[in-house]
Design a protein around this motif. Structure first.
Motif, short mmCIF file in Angstrom:
data_model
loop_
_atom_site.label_atom_id
_atom_site.label_comp_id
_atom_site.label_asym_id
_atom_site.label_seq_id
_atom_site.Cartn_x
_atom_site.Cartn_y
_atom_site.Cartn_z
N GLU A 30 0.62 131.51 1.27
CA GLU A 30 -0.24 130.63 0.47
C GLU A 30 0.60 129.61 -0.29
O GLU A 30 0.27 128.42 -0.33
CB GLU A 30 -1.07 131.46 -0.50
CG GLU A 30 -2.06 130.65 -1.31
CD GLU A 30 -2.86 131.51 -2.27
OE1 GLU A 30 -3.09 131.05 -3.40
OE2 GLU A 30 -3.25 132.63 -1.89
N ALA A 31 1.70 130.07 -0.88
CA ALA A 31 2.57 129.17 -1.64
C ALA A 31 3.25 128.16 -0.71
O ALA A 31 3.43 127.00 -1.08
CB ALA A 31 3.61 129.98 -2.40
N ARG A 32 3.61 128.60 0.50
CA ARG A 32 4.27 127.71 1.46
C ARG A 32 3.33 126.59 1.88
O ARG A 32 3.76 125.45 2.11
CB ARG A 32 4.70 128.52 2.69
CG ARG A 32 5.62 127.76 3.60
CD ARG A 32 6.10 128.54 4.82
NE ARG A 32 6.53 129.87 4.49
CZ ARG A 32 6.11 130.98 5.11
NH1 ARG A 32 5.23 130.90 6.10
NH2 ARG A 32 6.55 132.17 4.76
N ASP A 33 2.05 126.90 1.96
CA ASP A 33 1.05 125.91 2.37
C ASP A 33 0.84 124.82 1.32
O ASP A 33 0.23 123.80 1.60
CB ASP A 33 -0.31 126.58 2.66
CG ASP A 33 -0.26 127.44 3.91
OD1 ASP A 33 0.68 127.26 4.72
OD2 ASP A 33 -1.14 128.30 4.07
N LYS A 34 1.36 125.02 0.13
CA LYS A 34 1.14 124.06 -0.96
C LYS A 34 2.15 122.93 -0.96
O LYS A 34 2.19 122.14 -1.90
CB LYS A 34 1.14 124.78 -2.30
CG LYS A 34 -0.06 125.68 -2.44
CD LYS A 34 -0.17 126.29 -3.79
CE LYS A 34 -1.44 127.13 -3.84
NZ LYS A 34 -1.58 127.85 -5.05
N ASN A 40 8.72 124.20 -5.43
CA ASN A 40 7.55 125.06 -5.50
C ASN A 40 7.91 126.37 -6.21
O ASN A 40 8.41 127.31 -5.61
CB ASN A 40 7.04 125.32 -4.08
CG ASN A 40 5.69 125.99 -4.06
OD1 ASN A 40 5.32 126.68 -5.00
ND2 ASN A 40 4.96 125.80 -2.97
N ALA A 41 7.62 126.43 -7.50
CA ALA A 41 7.94 127.62 -8.30
C ALA A 41 7.12 128.81 -7.85
O ALA A 41 7.59 129.96 -7.89
CB ALA A 41 7.70 127.33 -9.78
N GLU A 42 5.91 128.57 -7.39
CA GLU A 42 5.05 129.67 -6.93
C GLU A 42 5.67 130.35 -5.71
O GLU A 42 5.66 131.56 -5.58
CB GLU A 42 3.66 129.11 -6.60
CG GLU A 42 2.62 130.18 -6.36
CD GLU A 42 1.24 129.61 -6.13
OE1 GLU A 42 0.46 130.27 -5.43
OE2 GLU A 42 0.94 128.51 -6.64
N TYR A 43 6.23 129.54 -4.82
CA TYR A 43 6.90 130.07 -3.63
C TYR A 43 8.11 130.91 -4.03
O TYR A 43 8.29 132.02 -3.53
CB TYR A 43 7.31 128.92 -2.71
CG TYR A 43 8.06 129.36 -1.47
CD1 TYR A 43 7.39 129.91 -0.39
CD2 TYR A 43 9.45 129.24 -1.41
CE1 TYR A 43 8.08 130.32 0.75
CE2 TYR A 43 10.14 129.65 -0.28
CZ TYR A 43 9.46 130.18 0.80
OH TYR A 43 10.14 130.60 1.91
N ASP A 44 8.92 130.39 -4.95
CA ASP A 44 10.09 131.13 -5.41
C ASP A 44 9.70 132.46 -6.04
O ASP A 44 10.33 133.49 -5.80
CB ASP A 44 10.90 130.30 -6.42
CG ASP A 44 11.55 129.07 -5.77
OD1 ASP A 44 11.72 129.08 -4.53
OD2 ASP A 44 11.86 128.12 -6.51
N ALA A 45 8.65 132.44 -6.85
CA ALA A 45 8.18 133.67 -7.50
C ALA A 45 7.68 134.68 -6.47
O ALA A 45 7.94 135.87 -6.57
CB ALA A 45 7.09 133.34 -8.51
N ALA A 46 6.96 134.20 -5.47
CA ALA A 46 6.44 135.08 -4.42
C ALA A 46 7.58 135.70 -3.61
O ALA A 46 7.54 136.89 -3.27
CB ALA A 46 5.48 134.31 -3.51
N LYS A 47 8.60 134.90 -3.31
CA LYS A 47 9.77 135.42 -2.58
C LYS A 47 10.51 136.47 -3.41
O LYS A 47 10.94 137.49 -2.89
CB LYS A 47 10.73 134.28 -2.20
CG LYS A 47 10.25 133.37 -1.11
CD LYS A 47 10.16 134.05 0.22
CE LYS A 47 11.52 134.18 0.88
NZ LYS A 47 11.47 134.79 2.19
N GLU A 48 10.64 136.19 -4.71
CA GLU A 48 11.31 137.14 -5.61
C GLU A 48 10.53 138.46 -5.67
O GLU A 48 11.10 139.54 -5.61
CB GLU A 48 11.44 136.54 -7.01
CG GLU A 48 11.94 137.53 -8.02
CD GLU A 48 13.24 137.12 -8.64
OE1 GLU A 48 13.74 137.94 -9.41
OE2 GLU A 48 13.75 136.04 -8.36
#
Length: 153
Positions: A30-34, A40-48
């Motif tokens: 979902e974060a990657r699609d943004k 993309n902080a949301e992507y980094d947080a999701a990966k973490e």
């Protein structure tokens, strides 16, 4: 550890693998699609979060692989040992307490379960009813008398 503790770890592992892992993957997708991943902080947080989840899964698998289930019916309540319930009296102030000595993964002070690796448990191991254990704790030296030893079923 107890069979109950082992079953709890297996259930937690299944929950993480079947439910939490797919949620983490979905959050990353979902974060990657943004858009732009570099900002993309949301992507980094999701990966973490996914990395932490995978680390927990790995730790649980290692704990389960190393686990040894102990049958309490084959243990003797003559001396304090792992999986026994010990009733104690503080010699200094007459305060009574009760603990079950368990593996590190099953320890939960709210339930009265202390890890076999704690100073109190280490000081009690091998003691018999009536013995007074001299235990070094962070607050100093305490003397605990063993009142009874039993095994929970």
């Amino acid at each position: 550890m107890t069979q109950k503790g082992y079953d709890k770890l297996v259930a937690e592992l299944q929950q993480l693998e079947a439910v939490e892992r797919p949620k983490a993957s979905a959050a990353i997708a979902e974060a990657r699609d943004k858009g732009d991943l570099s900002e993309n902080a949301e992507y980094d947080a999701a990966k973490e979060a996914q990395g932490l989840l995978e680390m927990k899964i790995t730790q649980l698998k290692a704990t389960i692989a190393d686990a040894k289930i102990i049958d309490t019916s084959k243990l003797s309540a003559d001396t304090v040992q792992i999986l026994c319930r010990v009733e104690l009296r503080n010699v200094k102030n007459n305060a009574k307490m009760s603990y079950t000595i368990v593996s590190e993964t099953e320890a939960n002070l709210r339930e009265g379960k202390i890890s076999v690796k704690t100073p109190i448990a280490q000081g009690l191991l091998g003691k018999r009813v009536g013995d007074v254990a001299e235990i070094h704790v962070p607050q100093g030296l305490i003397h605990l008398e063993v009142l009874s030893i039993s095994f929970e079923e």
